[in-house]
Design a protein around this motif. Sequence first.
Motif, PDB file in Angstrom:
ATOM      1  N   SER A 111      76.867  67.795 -13.778  1.00 46.95           N
ATOM      2  CA  SER A 111      75.657  67.798 -14.606  1.00 46.95           C
ATOM      3  C   SER A 111      75.670  68.992 -15.556  1.00 46.95           C
ATOM      4  O   SER A 111      75.297  68.869 -16.731  1.00 46.95           O
ATOM      5  CB  SER A 111      74.402  67.805 -13.733  1.00 46.95           C
ATOM      6  N   ALA A 112      76.111  70.153 -15.069  1.00 46.63           N
ATOM      7  CA  ALA A 112      76.165  71.342 -15.929  1.00 46.63           C
ATOM      8  C   ALA A 112      77.117  71.144 -17.094  1.00 46.63           C
ATOM      9  O   ALA A 112      76.857  71.612 -18.215  1.00 46.63           O
ATOM     10  CB  ALA A 112      76.584  72.561 -15.115  1.00 46.63           C
ATOM     11  N   ALA A 113      78.237  70.451 -16.866  1.00 46.81           N
ATOM     12  CA  ALA A 113      79.190  70.206 -17.949  1.00 46.81           C
ATOM     13  C   ALA A 113      78.581  69.328 -19.028  1.00 46.81           C
ATOM     14  O   ALA A 113      78.759  69.574 -20.230  1.00 46.81           O
ATOM     15  CB  ALA A 113      80.465  69.571 -17.397  1.00 46.81           C
ATOM     16  N   ALA A 141      67.533  71.500 -13.828  1.00 46.92           N
ATOM     17  CA  ALA A 141      66.411  71.250 -12.918  1.00 46.92           C
ATOM     18  C   ALA A 141      65.972  69.794 -12.938  1.00 46.92           C
ATOM     19  O   ALA A 141      65.377  69.308 -11.975  1.00 46.92           O
ATOM     20  CB  ALA A 141      65.231  72.156 -13.275  1.00 46.92           C
ATOM     21  N   LEU A 142      66.277  69.093 -14.012  1.00 44.86           N
ATOM     22  CA  LEU A 142      65.876  67.686 -14.118  1.00 44.86           C
ATOM     23  C   LEU A 142      66.580  66.821 -13.076  1.00 44.86           C
ATOM     24  O   LEU A 142      66.070  65.769 -12.690  1.00 44.86           O
ATOM     25  CB  LEU A 142      66.180  67.158 -15.519  1.00 44.86           C
ATOM     26  N   VAL A 143      67.759  67.253 -12.625  1.00 42.31           N
ATOM     27  CA  VAL A 143      68.485  66.463 -11.630  1.00 42.31           C
ATOM     28  C   VAL A 143      68.539  67.126 -10.259  1.00 42.31           C
ATOM     29  O   VAL A 143      68.666  66.443  -9.246  1.00 42.31           O
ATOM     30  CB  VAL A 143      69.926  66.144 -12.099  1.00 42.31           C
ATOM     31  N   SER A 144      68.436  68.456 -10.217  1.00 49.36           N
ATOM     32  CA  SER A 144      68.561  69.153  -8.931  1.00 49.36           C
ATOM     33  C   SER A 144      67.223  69.475  -8.305  1.00 49.36           C
ATOM     34  O   SER A 144      67.153  69.792  -7.117  1.00 49.36           O
ATOM     35  CB  SER A 144      69.351  70.449  -9.116  1.00 49.36           C
ATOM     36  N   GLY A 145      66.152  69.438  -9.101  1.00 48.94           N
ATOM     37  CA  GLY A 145      64.827  69.723  -8.577  1.00 48.94           C
ATOM     38  C   GLY A 145      64.365  71.146  -8.813  1.00 48.94           C
ATOM     39  O   GLY A 145      63.175  71.445  -8.643  1.00 48.94           O
ATOM     40  N   SER A 146      65.257  72.043  -9.205  1.00 46.55           N
ATOM     41  CA  SER A 146      64.864  73.421  -9.491  1.00 46.55           C
ATOM     42  C   SER A 146      65.870  74.042 -10.452  1.00 46.55           C
ATOM     43  O   SER A 146      67.052  73.685 -10.434  1.00 46.55           O
ATOM     44  CB  SER A 146      64.787  74.255  -8.205  1.00 46.55           C
ATOM     45  N   PRO A 147      65.427  74.972 -11.314  1.00 41.30           N
ATOM     46  CA  PRO A 147      66.358  75.599 -12.256  1.00 41.30           C
ATOM     47  C   PRO A 147      67.352  76.505 -11.527  1.00 41.30           C
ATOM     48  O   PRO A 147      66.969  77.288 -10.673  1.00 41.30           O
ATOM     49  CB  PRO A 147      65.449  76.431 -13.172  1.00 41.30           C
TER      50      PRO A 147
END
Length: 317
Positions: free
Chosen positions: A104-106, A137-143
């Motif tokens: 996701s970060a990529a 945060a949109l996919v993991s739930g937290s920044p």
Amino acid sequence: MRPRAYAPASIGNFAAGFDLMGAALAPLDGSLWGDVVGAELAAEPSLTVSGAYARSLPADPWQNLVMRTYALFRCELNTRGIDVPAVAFHLEKNLPRSSGLGSSAASVAATLTACQALLGHPFRTAEVWSLGGRAEALVSGSPHLDNVLPSLSGGLQLQVPDRDGQPDARLLPWPDDLVLVVVSPDFELSTEHSRRALPRRFDLKNTVGFAANLAAFVHALETGDRELLRRCLRDPLAEPHRAPLIPGFRAAQAAALEAGAWGCTLSGSGPALFAVAESIAHAGEVADAIQGGLRGAGLDSTARLCGLDRQGARLLS
């Protein structure tokens, strides 16, 4: 202008630095290992996808992280009174989702880099980092920035606060001769699910132990103390809670250490593992050991020998 931006895979946490430290990866065979996002001005926003993992992405383009990151980028500029034109994107999805490789970060980093190039670099570096954390945060739930920072800026990055408490970072001096053995099992584990395995609060003993280990890790890198570095290549905070989520993890870890790895733990939230080997010749033995441990639990896997990607996200054209 039609920029194409590449952003590398990454290791979050990097053993000692839960949510604070991460490394961008460059395979030693010289190949690129990450996502690519192309962008151009268009009449309407849109997204097309290709790549080995394109079929795993949401059918709705606006549920894709590329479009969601673009929406954050556009919204932030709109709040400053700047209109953002429509952009057509193309994502080459080369990293598997829920893999522990900063997939996701990529996507986020490549999108931000392409948008910056296309629209005249409206944001400062720290602002791009902040947008990246919000997108994650949109996919993991937290920044969290342990994957976004290295994917954007390269190297081994440690998140630190600036004077206002906003995200800043420092590049740590990782030795070039050490090899990162990255093993990806054929198994999915979402960051959100992996984070739910953690306790809501850590006790004082564990918190102090984590702080001491991270401080010693940074000191070892800065002073070149390799014996101390070897002792600190571990995750005393999150690994005990996440290890049961990955079949064969403990067997693979034990095999890697028996083969002489300096350390072996989860890459980010898993299920990928990484170990540190002292040479390329030694790295192959460590990779075989990890894969053997996973095989014993019925998991096939892929191994890559890596160094650090010192550039981070960049334009390909």
